[in-house]
Design a protein around this motif. Structure first.
Motif, PDB file in Angstrom:
ATOM      1  N   GLY A 146       0.842  -1.187   0.000  1.00  0.00           N
ATOM      2  CA  GLY A 146       0.000   0.000   0.000  1.00  0.00           C
ATOM      3  C   GLY A 146       0.877   1.238   0.000  1.00  0.00           C
ATOM      4  N   PHE A 147       0.502   2.237  -0.808  1.00  0.00           N
ATOM      5  CA  PHE A 147       1.319   3.439  -0.936  1.00  0.00           C
ATOM      6  C   PHE A 147       0.467   4.649  -0.594  1.00  0.00           C
ATOM      7  CE2 PHE A 147       3.943   6.266  -3.984  1.00  0.00           C
ATOM      8  CZ  PHE A 147       4.752   6.662  -2.943  1.00  0.00           C
ATOM      9  N   ILE A 148       0.876   5.390   0.435  1.00  0.00           N
ATOM     10  CA  ILE A 148       0.154   6.582   0.872  1.00  0.00           C
ATOM     11  C   ILE A 148       1.003   7.800   0.554  1.00  0.00           C
ATOM     12  CG2 ILE A 148      -0.952   7.768   2.793  1.00  0.00           C
ATOM     13  CD1 ILE A 148      -0.998   5.054   4.258  1.00  0.00           C
ATOM     14  N   LEU A 149       0.486   8.670  -0.303  1.00  0.00           N
ATOM     15  CA  LEU A 149       1.184   9.896  -0.666  1.00  0.00           C
ATOM     16  C   LEU A 149       0.660  11.070   0.147  1.00  0.00           C
ATOM     17  CD1 LEU A 149       1.396   9.689  -4.565  1.00  0.00           C
ATOM     18  CD2 LEU A 149       3.332   9.906  -3.023  1.00  0.00           C
ATOM     19  N   GLN A 150       1.456  12.118   0.225  1.00  0.00           N
ATOM     20  CA  GLN A 150       1.055  13.324   0.941  1.00  0.00           C
ATOM     21  C   GLN A 150      -0.015  14.088   0.181  1.00  0.00           C
ATOM     22  OE1 GLN A 150       4.281  15.960   1.888  1.00  0.00           O
ATOM     23  NE2 GLN A 150       2.962  17.700   2.279  1.00  0.00           N
ATOM     24  N   ASP A 151       0.105  14.199  -1.139  1.00  0.00           N
ATOM     25  CA  ASP A 151      -0.766  15.062  -1.933  1.00  0.00           C
ATOM     26  C   ASP A 151      -1.962  14.277  -2.438  1.00  0.00           C
ATOM     27  OD1 ASP A 151      -1.935  16.974  -3.482  1.00  0.00           O
ATOM     28  OD2 ASP A 151      -0.109  17.577  -4.519  1.00  0.00           O
ATOM     29  N   ALA A 152      -3.003  14.194  -1.621  1.00  0.00           N
ATOM     30  CA  ALA A 152      -4.163  13.389  -1.969  1.00  0.00           C
ATOM     31  C   ALA A 152      -4.919  13.947  -3.163  1.00  0.00           C
ATOM     32  CB  ALA A 152      -5.100  13.286  -0.766  1.00  0.00           C
ATOM     33  N   LEU A 153      -4.926  15.271  -3.338  1.00  0.00           N
ATOM     34  CA  LEU A 153      -5.679  15.861  -4.444  1.00  0.00           C
ATOM     35  C   LEU A 153      -5.118  15.409  -5.785  1.00  0.00           C
ATOM     36  CD1 LEU A 153      -8.018  17.715  -5.135  1.00  0.00           C
ATOM     37  CD2 LEU A 153      -6.434  19.645  -5.163  1.00  0.00           C
ATOM     38  N   VAL A 154      -3.794  15.214  -5.857  1.00  0.00           N
ATOM     39  CA  VAL A 154      -3.163  14.745  -7.080  1.00  0.00           C
ATOM     40  C   VAL A 154      -3.303  13.230  -7.215  1.00  0.00           C
ATOM     41  CG1 VAL A 154      -0.963  14.529  -8.298  1.00  0.00           C
ATOM     42  CG2 VAL A 154      -1.544  16.665  -7.145  1.00  0.00           C
ATOM     43  N   SER A 155      -3.228  12.519  -6.094  1.00  0.00           N
ATOM     44  CA  SER A 155      -3.216  11.059  -6.115  1.00  0.00           C
ATOM     45  C   SER A 155      -4.588  10.450  -6.397  1.00  0.00           C
ATOM     46  CB  SER A 155      -2.696  10.522  -4.777  1.00  0.00           C
ATOM     47  OG  SER A 155      -1.414  11.049  -4.498  1.00  0.00           O
ATOM     48  N   LEU A 156      -5.662  11.125  -5.966  1.00  0.00           N
ATOM     49  CA  LEU A 156      -7.003  10.611  -6.187  1.00  0.00           C
ATOM     50  C   LEU A 156      -7.524  11.050  -7.547  1.00  0.00           C
ATOM     51  CD1 LEU A 156      -8.483  11.353  -2.651  1.00  0.00           C
ATOM     52  CD2 LEU A 156      -7.907   9.092  -3.557  1.00  0.00           C
ATOM     53  N   ASP A 157      -8.305  10.192  -8.186  1.00  0.00           N
ATOM     54  CA  ASP A 157      -8.886  10.496  -9.498  1.00  0.00           C
ATOM     55  C   ASP A 157      -9.949  11.574  -9.327  1.00  0.00           C
ATOM     56  OD1 ASP A 157     -10.241  10.552 -11.929  1.00  0.00           O
ATOM     57  OD2 ASP A 157     -10.038   8.396 -12.257  1.00  0.00           O
ATOM     58  N   ALA A 201      -1.663  16.524   6.380  1.00  0.00           N
ATOM     59  CA  ALA A 201      -2.865  17.350   6.245  1.00  0.00           C
ATOM     60  C   ALA A 201      -3.892  17.092   7.328  1.00  0.00           C
ATOM     61  CB  ALA A 201      -3.503  17.100   4.869  1.00  0.00           C
ATOM     62  N   LEU A 202      -3.558  16.272   8.326  1.00  0.00           N
ATOM     63  CA  LEU A 202      -4.536  15.848   9.318  1.00  0.00           C
ATOM     64  C   LEU A 202      -4.379  16.610  10.633  1.00  0.00           C
ATOM     65  CD1 LEU A 202      -4.375  11.976   8.799  1.00  0.00           C
ATOM     66  CD2 LEU A 202      -5.812  13.648   7.627  1.00  0.00           C
ATOM     67  N   ARG A 259      -9.695  14.286   2.183  1.00  0.00           N
ATOM     68  CA  ARG A 259      -9.053  13.647   1.016  1.00  0.00           C
ATOM     69  C   ARG A 259      -7.918  12.739   1.462  1.00  0.00           C
ATOM     70  NH1 ARG A 259      -9.694  18.888  -1.617  1.00  0.00           N
ATOM     71  NH2 ARG A 259      -7.563  19.415  -1.045  1.00  0.00           N
ATOM     72  N   GLN A 260      -7.116  13.222   2.409  1.00  0.00           N
ATOM     73  CA  GLN A 260      -5.985  12.419   2.872  1.00  0.00           C
ATOM     74  C   GLN A 260      -6.467  11.142   3.547  1.00  0.00           C
ATOM     75  OE1 GLN A 260      -3.040  13.084   1.984  1.00  0.00           O
ATOM     76  NE2 GLN A 260      -1.864  11.596   3.136  1.00  0.00           N
ATOM     77  N   ARG A 261      -7.541  11.240   4.319  1.00  0.00           N
ATOM     78  CA  ARG A 261      -8.082  10.060   4.974  1.00  0.00           C
ATOM     79  C   ARG A 261      -8.628   9.065   3.945  1.00  0.00           C
ATOM     80  NH1 ARG A 261     -11.598  12.930   9.674  1.00  0.00           N
ATOM     81  NH2 ARG A 261     -10.967  14.863   8.688  1.00  0.00           N
ATOM     82  N   ALA A 262      -9.263   9.582   2.887  1.00  0.00           N
ATOM     83  CA  ALA A 262      -9.765   8.700   1.837  1.00  0.00           C
ATOM     84  C   ALA A 262      -8.614   7.986   1.127  1.00  0.00           C
ATOM     85  CB  ALA A 262     -10.590   9.502   0.829  1.00  0.00           C
TER      86      ALA A 262
END
Length: 584
Positions: free
Chosen positions: A94-105, A185-186, A161-164
């Motif tokens: 599993g890979f968790i990135l800092q920038d959720a807005l970019v990582s999520l579709d 971001a939390l 977003r980060q939690r998602a």
């Protein structure tokens, strides 16, 4: 026990557009076993994220990788095909990135994003997937999980977003989790919940590679710590040994830069302490060819309290602010309810609370970007919230803002110089009948003043010649601060302005803000989920929960003797490096 992942003698180079090779990771070795958390800490550009990405086959197309050993789950990662990686990522890693807005579709809901990961890795039943999605969102602290699962990333706050994204990464219970700044971001309570979840997975045998600049996160979760500087490991050891008794000067420097109540009234960096006596002259009084007034002898600490006499006026006053929005389910939700505060000239009001508590909406009403449903805002004793757009435009220079992500607030086509010139030029253009010569002189003066402000915040002419995309995160934030200060506002609203910065750059920016407040008398409205930052910077504190102000008073009172149960719980979630902090 054989490690799940192993790198030995890792070296990574990046090729630029001219084919020149830049050596970014130097002879790094790291092993991670089941049920273990290994943390890598260091400044931005130290090579920690490149090391993590190399481990999961995402170093980049322009990267050259060499290593004595590079294995994941006993397989040579250099021999894995794209199809191999596709089957491994999401299921085993599993890979968790800092920038959720970019990582999520951005084009699909977060529920669909999580569901796709589950479907690709074996969960075929739609009802089972839906139940699992709701469970995962609940585990990472997402309120109203059914509602949130049906929303797109742009409809969620940064924290949601980060939690998602974390829920998506954990969906298939991977054996290895690579978490790159997962909690930046939390807010502190949700951060604690996510760390509890990662700790539970670690206890169940999951291996965790943690990349973080937050030492409280590292201290809570990590078993071993690697400290990276300039692409190389400079210190390694158990988490307690490295954090409580650091041996390398660079590690000590990083730890000294962590803001907290113990650092209140002090500068965080050597540069800040050396510049403690700096007194910046107002731009009108400064010669246009002088970039900045420089050092003189003076005290090494910043005086944090203003004289009690004469009393300083309230520059920004909010009374009974209330705001509601209609959600996607058609229900009206009150996001701010009857919030009141005032910010005294030359002081800092910190606003703290969980994600979704109404902090940013309150700031937007203070800025005049959102009209309150009820209540009012006074700026310098005059009506602000009741003004129309035209009336507010003439006073816009009185209040400015700095955000968490300055890049999105800049025109990408503009150089740093044009960004500052535009801020200086607002409302100060030459008259309609000015001659061409007068216009050229005006423009040249603006450019000199832009260079002066750049120097004030630690940027030089070569930075002003670049576009924001070509600047580092710290340089962009300095440019954002210069842009906010250039019009000489009475109030600057800082909304999570340092939360995305690594600890050393954050310390530099906080020192800069403190220095400029002392020299210019600027008033700050400082919003952050980082209680250490809030304690370090603020004179007064406003605590928000579910849109309401539950506690308000001097910072020392709120932190030392909190009255509301929520404030007590919030402060109780704060992880403090007490041994190191008290030793200072």
């Amino acid at each position: 026990m054989n490690p799940l992942a192993k790198l030995k003698g890792l070296n990574v180079w990046f090729a630029d557009q001219h084919g020149h090779q830049r050596h970014v990771v130097h002879d790094v070795s790291v092993e991670i076993s089941a049920g273990e958390c290994v943390a890598i800490i260091g400044e931005s550009g130290s090579g920690k994220s490149v090391t993590a990405r190399t481990l999961i086959g995402m170093a980049g197309s322009n990267a050259s990788v060499e290593a004595e050993t590079a294995e994941v789950f006993g397989r040579d990662l250099r021999a894995l095909s794209d199809a191999d990686w596709k089957s491994i990522r999401g299921r085993e890693i599993g890979f968790i990135l800092q920038d959720a807005l970019v990582s999520l579709d951005p084009l699909r809901t977060v529920g669909a994003e999580i569901g796709e990961s589950l479907r690709l890795h074996g969960v075929r039943d739609r009802g089972e997937r839906q139940a699992r999605i709701e469970q995962l969102l609940t585990e990472v602290g997402v309120p109203e999980p059914v509602l949130r699962a049906g929303q797109r990333p742009d409809q969620l706050s940064g924290g949601l977003r980060q939690r998602a994204l974390i829920a998506s990464a954990m969906a298939n219970r991977p054996a290895l989790v690579v978490a790159d700044e997962p909690t930046t971001a939390l807010d502190v309570t949700v951060q604690a919940q996510v760390l509890d979840l990662l700790a539970e997975r670690k206890a169940a045998g999951t291996a965790v590679l943690l990349i973080s600049h937050d030492f409280s996160v590292v201290g809570r979760l990590a078993d071993r710590v690697l400290v990276m500087q300039g692409g190389a490991i400079v210190e390694t050891g158990t988490a307690s040994a490295v954090l409580e008794n650091p041996q390398h000067s660079y590690t000590r420097q990083l730890l000294d830069a962590v803001p907290s109540g113990h650092t209140k009234g002090e500068y965080l960096t050597d540069e800040g302490r050396q510049r403690a006596s700096l007194r910046v002259r107002a731009p009108e009084a400064a010669p246009h060819d002088a970039p900045v007034d420089v050092l003189s002898d003076g005290p090494s600490e910043v005086p944090r309290e203003f004289p009690s006499e004469p009393a300083r006026p309230a520059v920004l006053t909010a009374s009974g602010l209330t705001k509601s929005y209609r959600g996607p389910d058609g229900r009206d939700r009150t996001v701010v309810r009857d919030v009141s505060f005032d910010v005294t000239a030359g002081r800092t009001l910190g606003i703290v609370g969980e994600s979704g508590s109404g902090k940013s909406t309150t700031a937007s009403m203070a800025l005049g970007f959102i009209e309150p449903d009820a209540g009012s805002v006074l700026l310098n004793g005059r009506s602000w919230s009741d003004l129309d757009v035209a009336g507010r435009r003439s006073r816009r220079r009185e209040v400015t803002s700095v955000y968490q992500d300055p890049l999105s607030s800049f025109d990408p086509r503009w150089t740093g110089e044009r960004v500052l010139v535009d801020a200086l030029d607002a409302g100060a253009q030459p008259g309609l009948f000015a001659s061409a010569r007068q216009r050229r002189t005006h423009r040249e003066e603006l450019r000199k003043r832009a260079a002066w402000w750049a120097a004030v915040v630690g940027l030089d002419p070569r930075h002003l010649a670049k576009h924001p995309l070509r600047l580092s995160g710290g340089q962009r934030q300095r440019l954002s601060i210069a842009r906010a200060l250039a019009p000489e506002p009475d109030v600057v609203v800082l909304d999570e302005a340092v939360s995305a910065l690594d600890v050393s750059v954050q310390a530099q920016v906080l020192d800069l803000l403190t220095e400029l407040q002392e020299t210019l008398g600027t008033t700050y409205l400082f919003i952050s989920h980082d209680l250490g930052v809030i304690h370090h910077m603020s004179d007064d504190i406003l605590v928000m929960k579910h849109g309401e102000a539950v506690e308000y008073g001097p910072a020392s009172t709120v932190f030392d003797d909190p009255q509301h149960d929520y404030t007590k719980r919030l402060l109780g979630s704060l992880e403090v490096l007490s041994t190191h902090a008290l030793a200072r």
